[in-house]
Design an enzyme around this catalytic site. Structure first.
Site: not given
Ligand code: PNW
Length: 488
Positions: A82, A128, A175, A317, A319, A387
């Site tokens: 991607r 993006h 996002e 996405n 995390y 992601e």
């Molecule tokens: C994503 N948060 O962004 C982006 O899509 C990427 O480009 C980035 O490098 C990656 O996550 C890692 O950070 C985020 O603060 C940035 O919760 C911050 C957050 C979530 C997603």
């Protein structure tokens, strides 16, 4: 015959997996071959710095080193990759009356053809975060709902026309929540507008993010409707959007108000975009209640557009997750959370997960499974995890020799891939793919080059790449769930 045990967690043989990147974070070559500036070029060169002194002028120099980077993908056994297209390489001034830059087209043709020759499936994100600077200067960029959607539609058309014979997987936006909130409420991301951030000279955090959100929703919808009408039957591809959003548990599970706060938080994060783009419905009720007239309305013809923009998948996405604690006071006019506090520990002091190398991320695979299943049940679309990844604790200060031994990331990937397999097999959620963020360490936006999300180590002095253990182990993690299982 003996008793039948439940089907083990598994992934289908055609499950897509690979790595993800974004143009401004890796390409560099910002002044080459006719590329126009984007709002991130401007933002990274502001003084005083808002990106820890970092900019994308060189980044990973992927523009010149893509073959080497794709050699890595081959070595890692990735099935898919991607990446995002830089709008201002394709149309330097961005607008629907502006010229197309053939050298920009040629660069992405080289990427696509190189991937296909290696048997790797390209997944292309149209946006993006790197809006052409000219559109921001000309009419306020995403603040102008009517203009921006027409310019984005034309940009999408050029991409389908020029790449759609070979690209069968499209992601319109990455996002939109981060674009709206970080770009126009907190001001931490480009274009850095905010009325609460002392570093911002312009902006209105109470109104602008909600306008930008609507512009993004309608831009997405136009790009999907255009694909459906003019390209789908010929090109036979898929199209969707990538939404971020954490899963939220109540801070006090016994307190009804915290349970409502957790649900409200997810509506403000995900429902804001998923209601209109997945269900062609208005924003969640709790947003209307809190934001009143500051939340723009959709007209009848806009609802018609949303219905015409039926898409194929939900890009997730993911995390981390958090706890939500309700607030008793009424919300501030600048609140975008849903009038609550976000916490990483619950009432009993239990952490949501193991800390990583960045404050906002703790490893929360069990809640990932809940999140996948909640999103699948609520929005009804097949899910591609577009992601998922993390920096290891202390990685920022490590040498390459230390960093390649990325045991925290190996475990993070293992646990999150297991969650995908369980959400499929045990919960019946339709999950079709997974992309690790990221192929290599790269420009982590306002955090600069310190925070390392890569499965490959990038030496920013020499631009040498070195595979970390996680990159080499990922293939086996998927095979564990997809191999024909032997009877024990
Ligand atoms: C994503 N948060 O962004 C982006 O899509 C990427 O480009 C980035 O490098 C990656 O996550 C890692 O950070 C985020 O603060 C940035 O919760 C911050 C957050 C979530 C997603």
């Amino acid at each position: 015959m003996g008793s039948t045990s439940p089907a083990p967690a598994s992934l289908p043989p055609d499950f897509q997996w690979g790595f993800a990147t974004a143009s401004y974070q890796i390409e560099g070559a910002v002044n080459e071959d006719g590329r126009g500036k984007s709002i991130w070029d401007t933002f990274c060169h502001l003084k005083p710095t808002r990106t820890k002194g970092a900019n994308g002028d060189v980044a990973c120099d992927h523009y010149h080193r893509y073959e080497e980077d794709f050699d890595l993908l081959t070595k890692y056994g990735a099935k898919a990759y991607r990446f995002s297209i830089s709008w201002s390489r394709i149309i330097p001034d961005g607008g629907r009356g502006d010229d197309v830059n053939e050298q920009g087209i040629a660069f992405y043709n080289r990427l696509i053809d190189s991937l296909l020759s290696r048997g790797i499936v390209p997944w292309v994100t149209l946006y993006h975060w790197d809006l052409p600077q000219t559109l921001h200067d000309r009419y306020g960029g995403w603040l102008n709902v009517e203009e921006s959607q027409l310019d984005f539609e034309r940009y999408a058309r050029i991409c389908y026309e020029r790449f759609g014979d070979r690209v069968k997987n499209w992601i319109t936006l990455n996002e939109p929540w981060i674009v709206s909130i970080f770009g126009y409420s907190t001001g931490g991301n480009a274009p850095g507008r905010s009325s609460v951030n002392p570093q911002s000279s312009e902006g209105n955090s109470a109104t602008e993010p909600w306008i930008v959100g609507k512009a993004l929703i309608l831009s997405h919808a136009r790009a999907v409707a255009l694909y459906n009408k003019e390209f789908r039957s010929i090109q036979n591809g898929r199209i969707g959007i990538s939404l971020n959003g954490d899963f939220f548990e109540p801070w006090d599970a016994q307190d009804e108000r915290d349970r409502e706060a957790a649900e409200r938080r997810m509506e403000f994060h995900i429902g804001w975009f998923a209601n209109p783009v997945c269900l062609a419905q208005d924003y969640p009720k709790c947003m209307r209640e809190q934001l009143g007239d500051r939340l723009p309305k959709f007209t009848d013809s806009e609802f018609t557009l949303l219905r015409e923009a039926n898409m194929d998948f939900y890009g997730m996405n993911y995390y981390t997750s958090q706890f939500a604690r309700h607030r008793d006071e009424s919300p501030s006019i600048n609140d975008y959370l849903g009038n609550l506090e976000e916490l990483q520990e619950n009432k009993e002091g239990v952490s949501v997960g193991e800390p990583s190398g960045v404050h906002w991320l703790r490893s929360t695979p069990k809640l990932f499974r809940k999140h996948l299943t909640r999103v699948y049940r609520k929005y009804g679309k097949p899910i591609y995890v577009t992601e998922n990844g993390c920096p290891c604790p202390g990685e920022e200060k490590m040498t390459v020799t230390e960093a390649v031994n990325d045991t925290y990331r190996v475990r993070y990937f293992e646990d999150h891939i297991e969650a995908v397999a369980l959400a499929r097999s045990e919960d019946g959620s339709d999950i079709k793919g997974y992309f690790a963020w990221s192929l290599m360490d790269n420009l982590e936006w306002s955090d600069g080059y310190g925070v390392r999300f890569g499965a490959t180590f990038t030496n920013y002095d020499t631009l040498e790449r070195t595979p970390k253990q996680s990159a080499l182990l990922l293939k086996g993690m998927f095979e564990k769930y997809t191999e024909p299982r032997k009877y024990l």
